[in-house]
Design a protein around this motif. Structure first.
Motif, short mmCIF file in Angstrom:
data_model
loop_
_atom_site.label_atom_id
_atom_site.label_comp_id
_atom_site.label_asym_id
_atom_site.label_seq_id
_atom_site.Cartn_x
_atom_site.Cartn_y
_atom_site.Cartn_z
N SER A 1 0.81 -1.22 0.00
CA SER A 1 0.00 0.00 0.00
C SER A 1 0.85 1.27 0.00
N HIS A 2 1.98 1.22 0.67
CA HIS A 2 2.77 2.44 0.86
C HIS A 2 3.66 2.76 -0.34
N PHE A 3 4.41 1.81 -0.83
CA PHE A 3 5.41 2.09 -1.86
C PHE A 3 4.79 2.08 -3.25
N ARG A 4 4.93 3.19 -3.96
CA ARG A 4 4.30 3.35 -5.27
C ARG A 4 4.81 2.32 -6.28
N GLN A 5 6.07 1.94 -6.16
CA GLN A 5 6.65 1.00 -7.11
C GLN A 5 6.00 -0.38 -7.02
N LEU A 6 5.34 -0.64 -5.91
CA LEU A 6 4.70 -1.95 -5.71
C LEU A 6 3.23 -1.93 -6.11
N HIS A 7 2.75 -0.81 -6.65
CA HIS A 7 1.35 -0.72 -7.07
C HIS A 7 1.18 -1.33 -8.45
N THR A 8 1.28 -2.66 -8.51
CA THR A 8 1.16 -3.40 -9.77
C THR A 8 -0.04 -4.34 -9.69
N PRO A 9 -0.54 -4.82 -10.83
CA PRO A 9 -1.67 -5.77 -10.80
C PRO A 9 -1.38 -7.02 -9.97
N THR A 10 -0.18 -7.58 -10.12
CA THR A 10 0.16 -8.79 -9.37
C THR A 10 0.15 -8.53 -7.87
N ASN A 11 0.73 -7.41 -7.46
CA ASN A 11 0.78 -7.09 -6.03
C ASN A 11 -0.60 -6.72 -5.48
N ALA A 12 -1.49 -6.22 -6.34
CA ALA A 12 -2.87 -5.96 -5.89
C ALA A 12 -3.53 -7.27 -5.48
N LEU A 13 -3.25 -8.33 -6.20
CA LEU A 13 -3.78 -9.66 -5.86
C LEU A 13 -3.16 -10.17 -4.56
N LEU A 14 -1.85 -9.94 -4.41
CA LEU A 14 -1.19 -10.33 -3.15
C LEU A 14 -1.76 -9.54 -1.97
N LEU A 15 -2.09 -8.27 -2.21
CA LEU A 15 -2.67 -7.44 -1.17
C LEU A 15 -4.03 -7.99 -0.74
N SER A 16 -4.83 -8.41 -1.71
CA SER A 16 -6.13 -9.00 -1.40
C SER A 16 -5.98 -10.26 -0.55
N MET A 17 -4.99 -11.09 -0.92
CA MET A 17 -4.72 -12.30 -0.14
C MET A 17 -4.28 -11.95 1.28
N ALA A 18 -3.43 -10.92 1.40
CA ALA A 18 -2.92 -10.54 2.72
C ALA A 18 -4.04 -10.01 3.62
N VAL A 19 -4.98 -9.25 3.05
CA VAL A 19 -6.12 -8.77 3.84
C VAL A 19 -6.94 -9.94 4.35
N SER A 20 -7.17 -10.93 3.46
CA SER A 20 -7.91 -12.13 3.86
C SER A 20 -7.18 -12.86 4.98
N ASP A 21 -5.87 -13.04 4.84
CA ASP A 21 -5.09 -13.74 5.85
C ASP A 21 -5.04 -12.96 7.16
N LEU A 22 -5.04 -11.62 7.07
CA LEU A 22 -5.06 -10.79 8.27
C LEU A 22 -6.35 -11.00 9.06
N VAL A 23 -7.48 -11.06 8.36
CA VAL A 23 -8.77 -11.29 9.02
C VAL A 23 -8.79 -12.67 9.67
N VAL A 24 -8.18 -13.64 8.99
CA VAL A 24 -8.09 -14.99 9.58
C VAL A 24 -7.32 -14.95 10.90
N GLY A 25 -6.18 -14.28 10.90
CA GLY A 25 -5.37 -14.21 12.12
C GLY A 25 -6.00 -13.38 13.22
N LEU A 26 -6.76 -12.36 12.82
CA LEU A 26 -7.33 -11.43 13.79
C LEU A 26 -8.64 -11.94 14.40
N LEU A 27 -9.45 -12.65 13.61
CA LEU A 27 -10.76 -13.08 14.08
C LEU A 27 -10.94 -14.59 14.09
N VAL A 28 -10.69 -15.23 12.96
CA VAL A 28 -11.01 -16.66 12.83
C VAL A 28 -10.16 -17.51 13.76
#
Length: 326
Positions: A54-81
């Motif tokens: 999210s922070h570094f502009r150079q990482l704002h790519t389509p592939t990393n957007a998918l990794l970001l979506s996965m990371a948000v999902s995994d964060l919710v798993v660790g935080l709640l599930v």
């Protein structure tokens, strides 16, 4: 004379209350410590991935957007599930009420399907990058990927809402006493879910990755035979092949963690949280959320560099968003 003391009730003064299963204090302490460490590690690692992309502009790519979506999902798993599933196993009583019983099941199943959908999108992204590199940047744009991610999660919630419709409207349907949260998916529904939300997507991923690696190998051999500049050749860049390899490892680990979850459907049984071995199947699946960031740390130099900048608080400096990461 029988001096055996009956296990305490989950809810004192409530008729038909379940009884709490007694465990040694040392075992409870060990399990709580282990759960806390796994949950904290999962949240911390995925939070680092989210901040990095999210922070570094150079990482704002389509592939990393998918990794970001996965990371948000995994964060919710660790935080709640993870904490709630751990609480269910250790306390042997469901203490959060009917509403949370219904919502937590929907959340868990939606995260499972949504993560699998993200894996399919990652496979398509790598397929286009390796097999059609000249048109990749025009076909796979950041806005298209964001739209695909939103559709993936919306379909996941809708699909699992239909699968769990009876459970959501009647959470206590299979509970034998007050203090249970039992989710049962019939064998027929389990087989249907296995085919739609696992076998189908996995087949797509395997076929695409077989094609990706065949093309990548053939292009490497072609570059070795022809003495021309790599930048002038239509072959994919080394970074693209490395990204495909890394994400291939992520998908392989994902499949190993999620395959056991579908064992009841394959064994001809109803998928139920009351099964004696269901806790083991669930935790093997949940541990995948902690393993993904570890894979990134092993294979992605940009992630290690980003973490160093985050931990040392250098991301707070002016213009740190434009730092060269890749």
């Amino acid at each position: 004379m029988d001096n055996t003391v009956a296990p305490p009730l989950c809810f004192h003064g409530v008729n038909l209350s379940c009884r709490r299963q007694l465990r040694p204090h040392s075992e409870i302490s060990l399990l709580y410590t282990l759960l806390s460490c796994i949950s904290l590690l999962t949240v911390t690692l995925n939070l680092l991935v989210i901040i990095s992309i999210s922070h570094f502009r150079q990482l704002h790519t389509p592939t990393n957007a998918l990794l970001l979506s996965m990371a948000v999902s995994d964060l919710v798993v660790g935080l709640l599930v993870m904490p709630i599933e751990g609480l269910r196993y250790m306390e042997t009583c469901w203490l959060l009420g009917r509403l949370m019983c219904a919502l937590m099941s929907l959340l868990s199943y939606s995260l499972l399907s949504g993560s699998l959908g993200n894996m399919v999108l990652i496979s398509i992204d790598r397929y286009m990058a390796i097999c059609d590199p000249l048109l990749y940047s025009s076909k796979i744009t950041l806005n298209r990927v964001k739209t695909s991610i939103c559709l993936c999660w919306a379909c996941s919630v809708l699909y699992n809402g239909l699968i769990l419709k009876d459970h959501i409207t009647w959470p206590n349907r299979f509970s034998s006493c007050h203090g249970e949260c039992v989710v049962v998916i019939s064998h027929i529904s389990g087989i249907f879910d296995l085919l739609i939300s696992f076998v189908g997507p996995c087949t797509i991923m395997v076929v695409l990755y077989v094609r990706v690696f065949v093309v990548a190998i053939s292009q490497v051999r072609a570059m070795r035979r022809v003495a021309v500049a790599v930048s002038a050749a239509p072959a994919v860049k080394r970074s693209e092949r490395k990204a495909a390899t890394t994400l291939g490892v992520v998908i392989a680990v994902f499949l190993m963690c999620f395959c056991p979850y579908y064992y009841p459907a394959l064994a001809g049984e109803n998928t139920s949280t009351s099964l004696s071995y269901f806790a083991a199947l669930t935790w093997v699946m949940l541990l995948n959320s902690c393993m993904n960031p570890l894979i990134y740390a092993l294979f992605y130099p940009w992630f290690r560099k980003a973490v160093k900048l985050i931990v040392t608080l250098r991301i707070l400096h002016a213009h740190s968003r434009n730092t060269k990461i890749l």
